[in-house]
Enzyme design. Structure first.
Site, PDB file in Angstrom:
ATOM      1  N   ARG A   1       0.871  -1.196   0.000  1.00 49.15           N
ATOM      2  CA  ARG A   1       0.000   0.000   0.000  1.00 49.15           C
ATOM      3  C   ARG A   1       0.904   1.242   0.000  1.00 49.15           C
ATOM      4  NH1 ARG A   1      -5.053   0.138   3.956  1.00 49.15           N
ATOM      5  NH2 ARG A   1      -5.748   1.676   2.423  1.00 49.15           N
TER       6      ARG A   1
ATOM      7  N   ASP B   1      -2.287   8.928   8.196  1.00 52.75           N
ATOM      8  CA  ASP B   1      -1.491   7.938   7.457  1.00 52.75           C
ATOM      9  C   ASP B   1      -0.114   8.475   7.105  1.00 52.75           C
ATOM     10  OD1 ASP B   1      -4.423   7.038   6.974  1.00 52.75           O
ATOM     11  OD2 ASP B   1      -3.119   5.328   6.574  1.00 52.75           O
TER      12      ASP B   1
HETATM   13  O1  MRU Z   1      -7.572   2.406   4.543  1.00 55.81           O
HETATM   14  P1  MRU Z   1      -7.275   2.261   6.001  1.00 55.81           P
HETATM   15  O2  MRU Z   1      -8.360   1.614   6.781  1.00 55.81           O
HETATM   16  O3  MRU Z   1      -5.914   1.626   6.240  1.00 55.81           O
HETATM   17  O4  MRU Z   1      -7.156   3.766   6.512  1.00 55.81           O
HETATM   18  C1  MRU Z   1      -6.864   3.984   7.873  1.00 55.81           C
HETATM   19  C2  MRU Z   1      -6.896   5.414   8.254  1.00 55.81           C
HETATM   20  O5  MRU Z   1      -7.069   6.291   7.439  1.00 55.81           O
HETATM   21  C3  MRU Z   1      -6.603   5.743   9.679  1.00 55.81           C
HETATM   22  O6  MRU Z   1      -7.294   6.888  10.072  1.00 55.81           O
HETATM   23  C4  MRU Z   1      -5.100   5.993   9.850  1.00 55.81           C
HETATM   24  O7  MRU Z   1      -4.359   4.939   9.308  1.00 55.81           O
HETATM   25  C5  MRU Z   1      -4.725   6.160  11.257  1.00 55.81           C
HETATM   26  S1  MRU Z   1      -4.802   4.636  12.150  1.00 55.81           S
HETATM   27  C6  MRU Z   1      -4.214   4.905  13.695  1.00 55.81           C
END
Ligand code: MRU
Length: 354
Positions: A99, A245
C-alpha cells in the site's frame, strides 16, 4: 494467507499476533460479524493481507510488515544460507508495494533493513528480526498510551467528539491514536458521546470503531459521513479527533477520505480539530501534503455495499482512499513526543530536536 480459527476471543489489542513461529492477523474484513484470524507464513502472504485490508491502519500496517520481514529472514536463511541478505531484498520490495500512503509501512521497513544490515551473514537472523518486529510493536503501544494522555489533556470536558475511520487497537499495536485519545479522555470523564462517521466505502467507522467502543462501554453513535457537519451545527461537539497515514514536514496530513471535509466543517463551526499519531507517521522527507502519494483503489468498492452493487448500471466511480487536510485547518497534532499546536514546519521540526 490462510483463514484459521484461534482459540481466543478476538481482541482489539490482539489484532496482530505472533504464535509458534507464524503471524496471525485478525481478519478485519469480517468484523463485526466474524472473529477469524488469517495465518501468514511468508512475506508474500503478509503483503497480500495488507493489500486486501485484512489488516489496515497506518501503524498496524507497519508492525505487520515488520513481522513479514521476520518471516522472510527465517525462510531466506533456510534457502540461501549466507546469501540470505541479498535474497531478502525481494521480500522488502514485495512488502513495500502493498500500500502506498501510510508512511509507517516504509518507516518500519527501513528500521528492519537497518537491523538486517547489522546482522552477520552466516547466522540464522530469525530470532533477531523477530525481536526487532516485537520491539516496533511494543513501542507503538507505549506511544499510543503517551499520546492518548497528551491529547486528553487538551479536552475541556465533558464534551461530545466526532471521529472518522478506525484509529483504535485494530489500526495500531494497541490502544489507538485518535481512539487512544478518546479512550484516555473517557477514563477521565471528559467524553459525553463519540459520534463516529461510518466511513464509506470500507465502513471502518461502523464495523470497527463502533465494535471497539461498544466493547469498552464508551457511548458511540454512528452517523453517515455526510451528517458530521449537521451534528457540529447542533452544538455540544468540542473536538473532531482523527488519526493520520502520513504527516508532511509542514503538518499537512493525509488520512482517510473524508477527513479534509470534516476539518473544513469543523473550522466553520468552531469545533477544534486534532490529529493524533505517533512520530513514525511524520514523513520529514515530504515538504507538503501535495507530495504525499494517495492510494486509489478499485471503483467496485464504491459501486457496491455489503457485497451488493449499489451504483446504477453502467456508471463508473472515483475511489481515492485518502485525502490531505492542510495544516492551517489543524489545531493540534498530538504525538508521543509532544503536542504541536497550530502546526508549522518549524514547530514540527522542534519535536525531533527535543
Ligand atoms: O484504509 P485504512 O483503513 O488503512 O485507513 C486507515 C486510516 O485512514 C486511519 O485513520 C489511519 O491509518 C490512522 S490509524 C491509527
Amino acid at each position: 494467507m490462510e483463514e484459521v480459527r484461534l482459540d481466543l476471543r478476538a481482541d482489539a489489542n490482539r489484532a496482530i499476533l505472533w504464535r509458534d513461529g507464524d503471524l496471525y492477523l485478525l481478519d478485519q474484513r469480517q468484523l463485526p460479524h466474524e472473529e477469524r484470524y488469517v495465518r501468514c507464513r511468508d512475506a508474500r502472504a503478509t503483503a497480500d493481507a495488507i493489500r486486501a485490508m485484512v489488516v489496515r491502519g497506518a501503524p498496524a500496517i507497519g508492525i505487520t510488515a515488520a513481522y513479514g520481514v521476520a518471516l522472510a529472514g527465517r525462510l531466506r536463511h533456510a534457502a540461501h544460507g549466507a546469501g540470505w541478505k541479498a535474497a531478502i531484498a525481494e521480500d522488502f520490495a514485495t512488502l513495500a508495494a502493498s500500500r502506498p500512503t501510510a508512511v509507517n509501512l516504509f518507516w518500519a521497513l527501513d528500521r528492519m533493513r537497518g537491523r538486517v544490515v547489522a546482522l552477520p551473514d552466516g547466522a540464522d537472523p530469525g530470532a533477531a528480526l523477530l525481536a526487532e518486529a516485537q520491539a516496533i510493536h511494543a513501542e507503538d503501544v507505549i506511544a499510543n498510551r503517551v499520546l492518548g494522555d497528551l491529547g486528553a489533556a487538551l479536552i475541556a470536558g465533558p464534551t461530545d467528539v466526532v471521529t472518522h475511520c478506525n484509529t483504535g487497537g485494530l489500526a495500531t499495536g494497541g490502544h489507538g491514536t485518535a481512539l487512544g485519545v478518546i479512550r484516555s479522555a473517557w477514563a477521565q470523564g471528559l467524553i459525553g458521546c463519540v459520534y463516529a462517521d461510518e466511513t464509506r466505502p470500507w465502513l471502518q467507522g461502523s464495523r470497527l470503531t463502533a465494535w471497539e467502543l461498544a466493547r469498552d462501554g464508551i457511548p458511540v453513535s454512528l452517523m453517515a459521513d455526510g451528517a458530521a457537519a449537521a451534528r457540529m451545527a447542533r452544538g455540544g461537539v468540542g473536538w473532531a479527533i482523527v488519526g493520520a497515514d502520513r504527516i508532511a514536514a509542514n503538518g499537512d496530513t493525509a488520512n482517510k477520505i473524508g477527513t479534509y471535509g470534516l476539518a473544513v466543517a469543523a473550522r466553520y463551526h468552531g469545533v477544534r480539530f486534532m490529529v493524533a499519531a505517533p512520530t513514525s507517521t511524520i514523513d520529514r522527507t515530504v515538504a507538503t501534503g501535495a507530495q504525499i502519494p494517495i492510494e486509489e483503489r478499485d471503483p467496485a468498492e464504491v459501486l457496491s455495499c455489503g457485497g451488493r452493487r449499489v451504483g446504477a448500471p453502467g456508471v463508473d466511480a472515483w475511489n481515492p482512499v485518502f485525502d490531505v487536510t492542510p495544516a492551517a485547518l489543524i489545531d493540534a497534532i498530538v504525538t508521543e513526543r509532544g503536542v504541536v499546536l497550530q502546526p508549522t514546519a518549524e514547530r514540527i521540526a522542534a519535536l525531533f530536536d527535543a
